[in-house]
Design a protein around this motif. Structure first.
Motif, PDB file in Angstrom:
ATOM      1  N   GLU A  58       0.923  -1.212  -0.009  1.00 13.38           N
ATOM      2  CA  GLU A  58       0.007   0.009  -0.146  1.00 13.38           C
ATOM      3  C   GLU A  58       0.797   1.158   0.020  1.00 13.38           C
ATOM      4  OE1 GLU A  58      -0.470   2.343   2.497  1.00 13.38           O
ATOM      5  OE2 GLU A  58      -2.261   3.442   1.739  1.00 13.38           O
ATOM      6  N   GLU A  59       2.071   1.219   0.644  1.00  7.23           N
ATOM      7  CA  GLU A  59       2.826   2.251   1.011  1.00  7.23           C
ATOM      8  C   GLU A  59       3.427   3.037  -0.216  1.00  7.23           C
ATOM      9  OE1 GLU A  59       2.537   4.529   3.534  1.00  7.23           O
ATOM     10  OE2 GLU A  59       1.932   3.119   5.196  1.00  7.23           O
TER      11      GLU A  59
ATOM     12  N   GLN B  67      -4.705   9.716  10.306  1.00  5.31           N
ATOM     13  CA  GLN B  67      -3.379  10.214   9.969  1.00  5.31           C
ATOM     14  C   GLN B  67      -3.496  11.811   9.897  1.00  5.31           C
ATOM     15  OE1 GLN B  67      -3.026   7.545   6.533  1.00  5.31           O
ATOM     16  NE2 GLN B  67      -1.204   6.614   7.330  1.00  5.31           N
TER      17      GLN B  67
ATOM     18  N   ARG C 271      -1.011  16.573  -3.619  1.00  4.01           N
ATOM     19  CA  ARG C 271      -2.328  16.197  -3.412  1.00  4.01           C
ATOM     20  C   ARG C 271      -3.355  17.148  -3.565  1.00  4.01           C
ATOM     21  NH1 ARG C 271      -1.461  11.108   0.091  1.00  4.01           N
ATOM     22  NH2 ARG C 271       0.522  10.891  -0.201  1.00  4.01           N
TER      23      ARG C 271
ATOM     24  N   ALA D 267      -5.116  10.975   3.100  1.00  7.87           N
ATOM     25  CA  ALA D 267      -4.161   9.929   2.745  1.00  7.87           C
ATOM     26  C   ALA D 267      -4.688   9.121   1.646  1.00  7.87           C
ATOM     27  CB  ALA D 267      -3.862   9.140   3.927  1.00  7.87           C
ATOM     28  N   PHE D 268      -4.017   8.694   0.564  1.00 10.61           N
ATOM     29  CA  PHE D 268      -4.585   7.451   0.061  1.00 10.61           C
ATOM     30  C   PHE D 268      -4.647   6.231   0.475  1.00 10.61           C
ATOM     31  CE2 PHE D 268      -0.958   5.281  -1.119  1.00 10.61           C
ATOM     32  CZ  PHE D 268       0.088   5.988  -1.259  1.00 10.61           C
TER      33      PHE D 268
ATOM     34  N   HIS E  51       3.044   7.919   9.691  1.00 10.11           N
ATOM     35  CA  HIS E  51       4.223   8.134   8.906  1.00 10.11           C
ATOM     36  C   HIS E  51       5.542   8.517   9.681  1.00 10.11           C
ATOM     37  CE1 HIS E  51       2.496   7.507   4.543  1.00 10.11           C
ATOM     38  NE2 HIS E  51       1.927   6.595   5.437  1.00 10.11           N
TER      39      HIS E  51
HETATM   40  O1  HGY Z   1       0.658   8.188   1.185  1.00  7.10           O
HETATM   41  C1  HGY Z   1      -0.369   7.951   1.707  1.00  7.10           C
HETATM   42  O2  HGY Z   1      -1.511   8.814   1.504  1.00  7.10           O
HETATM   43  C2  HGY Z   1      -0.579   6.486   2.335  1.00  7.10           C
HETATM   44  O3  HGY Z   1      -0.834   6.763   3.568  1.00  7.10           O
HETATM   45  N1  HGY Z   1       0.233   5.655   2.056  1.00  7.10           N
END
Ligand code: HGY
Ligand code: MN
Ligand code: MN
Ligand code: MN
Length: 413
Positions: A128-129, A196, A291, A359-360, A385
């Motif tokens: 995912e990251e 987040q 973003r 966040a995605f 993060h």
């Molecule tokens: O970067 C992002 O938005 C996700 O947390 N990986």
């Protein structure tokens, strides 16, 4: 049959156990995608699943699925889950909270011997990251048919590792996980994740009912000048890519970001070539994470970025090349699933608000193939993060209880 209940202490223990996998001295985790630590976490989850008699599957890009049968197993499953991979200096909850809470939901259903109409599956998405192998959300993108994994076979990681070798090792590490085709039909997808960001905590809310995800673009900027001697080359004779790059970054932070409160610009990675202390670099590369909730604004911001980089490069006599590493358009979730989660939060008397994710998430691609929505819980000071990432036990319990309530509402009705 008793009514299913989350056992908060069991979930807390699971989170502790997974936090030891890839644990960093500062209290976070380094469990990057397809690493030995990632494989260890997947193995532990598979073992826990088999101990409960659940079936374990994986697909060609190593998405890991845990299945609990329902009354009619021919029905497409409701899928719940998140990811187990982390940032290099990530927190113990990003991804793991959603994946392990989903597993706790499966255990609660099993403990209560509750028979759902169709099967329920838990998923741990691959990569995912995107911090080791770009782009991010690879597993869910491939599952949703939005990318062909073949394009990543020759990919090298930020540590030089081979994507295809690491993927093969990850698949081989779980021989008991039966291989299944990419992209099986679903009746829905719900992902629990930490916010987040600071808003839920600031507003004293227990739950975010996530209605969509903002857009993300990853650009790689390469500025090329002329290598030279640090001591003998007077400034007017230099074509220094670092001076150009610093000018670009300053402009982006001084003009682009402040011009739009919803815009986010981050330089997370920078490198000089050859990287010698006493040589003017030949080239400088840096990453740009853009973003915005609006695709139109993302296009406009990317245009400003390209114009600024070109102008700053010309000032220093340097050439500039900008490549796109990742383009994830903004997306919205299914109104029906959003309402299901909001109603479930109401039944549990959990104060909530609707919100868009900064966040995605994997849910963004799942929304293309199944009715999808997300549940957010607050994290301390909105930090993520970051190894200091923390979630109060009460929020962990609230999130898991709501995931269970929403799952039963969808799958038991
Ligand atoms: O970067 C992002 O938005 C996700 O947390 N990986
Ligand atoms: Mn995450
Ligand atoms: Mn993350
Ligand atoms: Mn996510």
């Amino acid at each position: 049959m008793t009514s299913p209940a989350i056992r908060a202490e069991r979930l807390q223990q699971r989170l502790e156990a997974f936090a030891h996998i890839g644990a960093t001295p500062a209290g976070g985790v380094n469990r990057q995608a397809l690493s030995p630590e990632d494989r260890e976490a997947r193995r532990l989850l598979a073992e826990l699943a088999q101990a409960r008699g659940f079936q374990v599957f994986q697909d060609a890009i190593a998405n890991l699925f845990i299945r609990r049968s329902g009354r009619d197993d021919s029905l497409p499953p409701l899928l719940i889950g998140s990811h187990l991979d982390s940032q290099p200096t990530g927190g113990r909850f990003d991804g793991a909270l959603g994946t392990l809470s989903a597993f706790e939901v499966l255990e609660a259903l099993e403990d209560a011997k509750l028979e759902t109409s169709g099967p329920i599956e838990v998923v741990a998405w691959t990569n995912e990251e995107g911090s080791r192998f770009a782009p991010g959300v690879m597993g869910s993108m491939a599952f949703a048919g939005a990318a062909d994994p073949a394009q990543w076979q020759s990919l090298a990681g930020s540590d030089g590792a081979s994507f295809s070798d690491e993927l093969a090792a990850t698949l081989a590490a779980l021989p008991e996980a039966a291989l299944r085709p990419l992209g099986t039909p679903l009746s829905g997808y719900i992902e629990l994740h930490i916010e987040q960001g600071p808003s839920l905590e600031k507003e004293g809310l227990a739950i975010g009912v996530v209605t969509g995800v903002q857009g993300t673009r990853w650009l790689k900027v390469t500025v090329t000048g002329e290598a030279g001697h640090a001591g003998t080359t007077p400034l007017p004779y230099r074509r220094d890519p670092m001076v150009a790059a610093v000018g670009m970054m300053h402009q982006l932070q001084a003009s682009v970001m402040p011009s739009d409160a919803d815009a986010r610009l981050t330089v997370g990675r920078i490198a000089t070539i050859p990287g010698s202390v006493n040589a003017i670099p030949k080239a400088v590369t840096f990453s740009l994470d853009l973003r915005h909730p609006s695709a139109i604004r993302l296009d406009a911001i990317e245009g400003e970025v390209r114009a600024i980089c070109r102008a700053e490069g010309e000032k220093q006599g340097c050439s500039v090349e900008i490549s796109m590493a990742f383009d994830m358009p903004p997306g919205v979730f299914a109104p029906g699933m959003i309402d299901t989660i909001e109603a479930a939060a109401g039944r549990l008397s959990l104060p909530s608000k609707k919100m868009v994710s900064g966040a995605f998430h994997d849910a963004l691609f799942l929304a293309r193939v199944a009715p999808t929505a997300m549940i957010f819980v607050p994290c301390r000071d909105g930090i993520s993060h970051n190894e200091a990432e923390y979630v109060e036990p009460a929020s962990i319990r609230d999130g898991a209880r709501l995931l269970l309530e929403a799952t039963v509402a969808v799958a038991y009705g």
